[in-house]
Design an enzyme around this catalytic site. Sequence first.
Site, PDB file in Angstrom:
ATOM      1  N   HIS A  99      36.510  39.069  48.607  1.00  0.00           N
ATOM      2  CA  HIS A  99      35.188  39.700  48.610  1.00  0.00           C
ATOM      3  C   HIS A  99      34.216  38.827  47.826  1.00  0.00           C
ATOM      4  CE1 HIS A  99      35.889  41.103  44.522  1.00  0.00           C
ATOM      5  NE2 HIS A  99      36.967  41.763  44.907  1.00  0.00           N
ATOM      6  N   HIS A 154      35.288  37.188  44.412  1.00  0.00           N
ATOM      7  CA  HIS A 154      36.062  35.942  44.518  1.00  0.00           C
ATOM      8  C   HIS A 154      35.145  34.802  44.954  1.00  0.00           C
ATOM      9  CE1 HIS A 154      39.016  39.191  45.774  1.00  0.00           C
ATOM     10  NE2 HIS A 154      39.485  38.774  44.611  1.00  0.00           N
ATOM     11  N   CYS A 204      50.604  48.275  32.954  1.00  0.00           N
ATOM     12  CA  CYS A 204      49.604  48.496  34.002  1.00  0.00           C
ATOM     13  C   CYS A 204      49.968  47.632  35.205  1.00  0.00           C
ATOM     14  CB  CYS A 204      48.202  48.142  33.510  1.00  0.00           C
ATOM     15  SG  CYS A 204      47.006  48.167  34.864  1.00  0.00           S
ATOM     16  N   CYS A 252      47.121  45.153  36.312  1.00  0.00           N
ATOM     17  CA  CYS A 252      46.985  43.907  35.529  1.00  0.00           C
ATOM     18  C   CYS A 252      48.294  43.136  35.480  1.00  0.00           C
ATOM     19  CB  CYS A 252      46.567  44.200  34.096  1.00  0.00           C
ATOM     20  SG  CYS A 252      44.987  45.008  33.958  1.00  0.00           S
ATOM     21  N   CYS A 275      43.918  52.027  31.228  1.00  0.00           N
ATOM     22  CA  CYS A 275      43.592  50.602  31.331  1.00  0.00           C
ATOM     23  C   CYS A 275      42.096  50.498  31.640  1.00  0.00           C
ATOM     24  CB  CYS A 275      44.414  49.955  32.447  1.00  0.00           C
ATOM     25  SG  CYS A 275      43.641  48.455  33.080  1.00  0.00           S
ATOM     26  N   HIS A 312      41.405  49.123  35.317  1.00  0.00           N
ATOM     27  CA  HIS A 312      41.821  49.874  36.498  1.00  0.00           C
ATOM     28  C   HIS A 312      41.599  51.376  36.362  1.00  0.00           C
ATOM     29  CE1 HIS A 312      43.741  45.957  37.053  1.00  0.00           C
ATOM     30  NE2 HIS A 312      43.500  46.193  38.324  1.00  0.00           N
TER      31      HIS A 312
HETATM   32  N1  MSP Z   1      45.971  36.298  40.253  1.00  0.00           N
HETATM   33  C1  MSP Z   1      45.204  36.583  39.102  1.00  0.00           C
HETATM   34  C2  MSP Z   1      44.668  35.302  38.482  1.00  0.00           C
HETATM   35  C3  MSP Z   1      45.691  34.283  38.119  1.00  0.00           C
HETATM   36  S1  MSP Z   1      44.939  32.840  37.553  1.00  0.00           S
HETATM   37  C4  MSP Z   1      46.159  31.961  36.900  1.00  0.00           C
HETATM   38  C5  MSP Z   1      44.036  37.473  39.455  1.00  0.00           C
HETATM   39  N2  MSP Z   1      43.667  37.502  40.749  1.00  0.00           N
HETATM   40  S2  MSP Z   1      42.434  38.358  41.332  1.00  0.00           S
HETATM   41  O1  MSP Z   1      42.523  38.248  42.761  1.00  0.00           O
HETATM   42  O2  MSP Z   1      42.427  39.673  40.796  1.00  0.00           O
HETATM   43  O3  MSP Z   1      41.165  37.592  40.926  1.00  0.00           O
HETATM   44  C6  MSP Z   1      40.470  37.872  39.743  1.00  0.00           C
HETATM   45  C7  MSP Z   1      39.246  37.004  39.712  1.00  0.00           C
HETATM   46  O4  MSP Z   1      38.464  37.199  40.912  1.00  0.00           O
HETATM   47  C8  MSP Z   1      38.276  37.286  38.592  1.00  0.00           C
HETATM   48  O5  MSP Z   1      38.658  36.703  37.373  1.00  0.00           O
HETATM   49  C9  MSP Z   1      37.019  36.689  39.179  1.00  0.00           C
HETATM   50  O6  MSP Z   1      37.094  35.299  39.145  1.00  0.00           O
HETATM   51  C10 MSP Z   1      37.089  37.158  40.622  1.00  0.00           C
HETATM   52  N3  MSP Z   1      36.547  38.498  40.773  1.00  0.00           N
HETATM   53  C11 MSP Z   1      37.194  39.569  41.314  1.00  0.00           C
HETATM   54  N4  MSP Z   1      36.339  40.630  41.328  1.00  0.00           N
HETATM   55  C12 MSP Z   1      35.156  40.275  40.812  1.00  0.00           C
HETATM   56  C13 MSP Z   1      33.927  40.938  40.630  1.00  0.00           C
HETATM   57  N5  MSP Z   1      33.721  42.190  40.981  1.00  0.00           N
HETATM   58  N6  MSP Z   1      32.917  40.222  40.085  1.00  0.00           N
HETATM   59  C14 MSP Z   1      33.063  38.911  39.732  1.00  0.00           C
HETATM   60  N7  MSP Z   1      34.214  38.266  39.891  1.00  0.00           N
HETATM   61  C15 MSP Z   1      35.280  38.924  40.403  1.00  0.00           C
HETATM   62  O7  MSP Z   1      43.480  38.083  38.557  1.00  0.00           O
END
Ligand code: MSP
Length: 644
Positions: free
Chosen positions: A24, A27, A132, A135, A149, A152
Amino acid sequence: MSNHELENYFYITTPIYYVNAKPHIGHAYTTLTADVIRRYHQMLGEKTFFLTGTDEHGDKIVDAAKKENMGIREYVNTLSNMFKSLWPELNIHPDYFVRTTDKAHIEVVEGILKKIYDQGDIYYSEYEGLYCFGCERFYMERELVDGKCPDHNRKPEPIKEANYFFRMSRYQEWLIDHIQTHADFIQPKHYANEVLSFLKEPLEDLCISRPKTRLKWGITLPFDANYVTYVWFDALLNYISALGYPDGVYFKTFWPVSEHIIAKDILKPHAIYWPIMLKAAGIDIYKRIHVHGFWNINKSKMSKTLGNVISPMELKEKYGVEAIRYFMMREMAFGLDSDFAEDAIVQRINSDLANDLGNLFSRVLAMTHKFFGGKIPEPDPEAEIEFHLGLTQQAMNTIEIVEQSMEQFQFHRALSAIWDFINHMNKYVDTTSPWVLAKNKTSKRQLETVMYNLLEGLRIISGLIYPVMPKTSKLMQDHLAIDSTEKIHTISWLKSWKMLQTGKKLPKTITLFPRIDVTKLSGQPYPIEEAQQSQTTKPEITFDEFQKMDLRVATVLDAERVPNTQKLLKVTLNMGETRTVVAGIAESYSPSDLIGKQVIVLANLTPVKLRGIVSNGMILAGTNQGKHSIATVEKPIQPGTPLK
Ligand code: MSP
């Protein structure tokens, strides 16, 4: 390598994303910031490496695959592909896409686990704690908000089991000292303070394993085959496995200058576990980490669980890549949360892009054509001084602010400075009034100087916007007759004044950004009449005739554009067996829209060869106003299931 040599290298990473949900704009934002900062470092003349990828092990992924009714490998391949194929759609070009299921990555994880275990930093113990699943980590009571958490918004579950633990506590003092003595290690500063305040309390050791009785989908511990490693110990190591640690040449050149970008949700694993893991493994720790906030929708974090995600591809289709890139980088102050609102995109396009930049550009080019037949005029330095026509100072000040802001990842500030300069130039047009100067022969020197300065100003703007809007930058440069054989224009090229060649003829002016007519965006009535008219009556068929059609459900495993065609996509399908179908839907669907979708296929259609590819069936779709809408099933269903 000496410090001086290292200055020429730049390594930037994004988190590797969980493949339990489609990408989304959260990311997309992180990956975009990495693309922007890397393009900026290319402008500084550095050798750069940009890494992203997917995190594919753990409970969450197994659950997601089950929900989709897919085998785990097939599922992770499909979802990983969705991320991988999205980035080029947004003009984001990582150098490498790492997957935690890659063999090379798994070997690095095993090697480091073994090393740390052998030196006594990993031990076995019984543990009871609050876990959690979102996380994928245990929580301490003091980290919870109302017992939940904070990310979440649900209660962690009590879990008791024997596991392996990483002795983090041993390195706590060292880490505090490192953060305190390296002021820019965690940026922006308030996140460093957050980490330091967390480190005031004793650190608990980190649980790094899961018994295989509970989770099989992971990397087996090299010292106990009954366990797999727990998600963070696996995932964080991607940043070095992707560089070919320990002996790879990329590891040697890029790791010493490594910089990570993350959002605040994964600050602790990155700012606490990761440096300690590196220290324990005897590897230098990374140089800096850059932490941004969340894109929220009505103050809640955008997330799959809340069902409020925005699709980057939908935004792209509606507003175009350049505008979306600009919007995201301009609207969010890096480090703080930002509320996502679509009308803010329209506002930015109409005001900043169409009005401020677009108008300035087309006005200046149109005047150059009108007054000089499109040829770049020769400025007169004396007239510049005499009539105070200089723009150089403002341009150089702007570049300086951009440089400082980019160094601190303050993208919005860099863009705001560029737009201050654009608006300064718009005022300069108004105050110098070239159309008045053009009426008077004695003002010729003034007119030529004003117009030359404006064109030079546009050249500098074209360079400064490059990291955020590379296509617009190129378009502007083409229309300023700037030699496009040069790959990327450097900051030092921007800092030199009078680079445009006088006498060169410019192409006709263009509209960089058309204004968006809001009334055409929404509330458009569904064109029922057209849909009705297009229904042609076909002759009646018997049930037996209908039964001859082998209609089946298929899952899209992969899709790619057929080169040199507008409409064709080569689609790889899982229908129990793997099949290739060529579909004429490329104008309505990009590859990443399709991957993972379930479609209906006419499986027994005589195969045909299209552009050298044998198409084995047909994907069913309807058309409305030239746009396709593919037929799908209401609930996920086993690929290959026949439709009756
Ligand atoms: N797999 C772990 C990260 C491992 S890194 C060694 C993870 N993945 S995740 O799919 O949940 O991605 C988290 C990251 O996605 C956030 O840190 C950020 O970079 C991005 N984002 C996900 N949702 C977001 C928002 N709503 N807003 C901004 N960035 C966001 O955690």
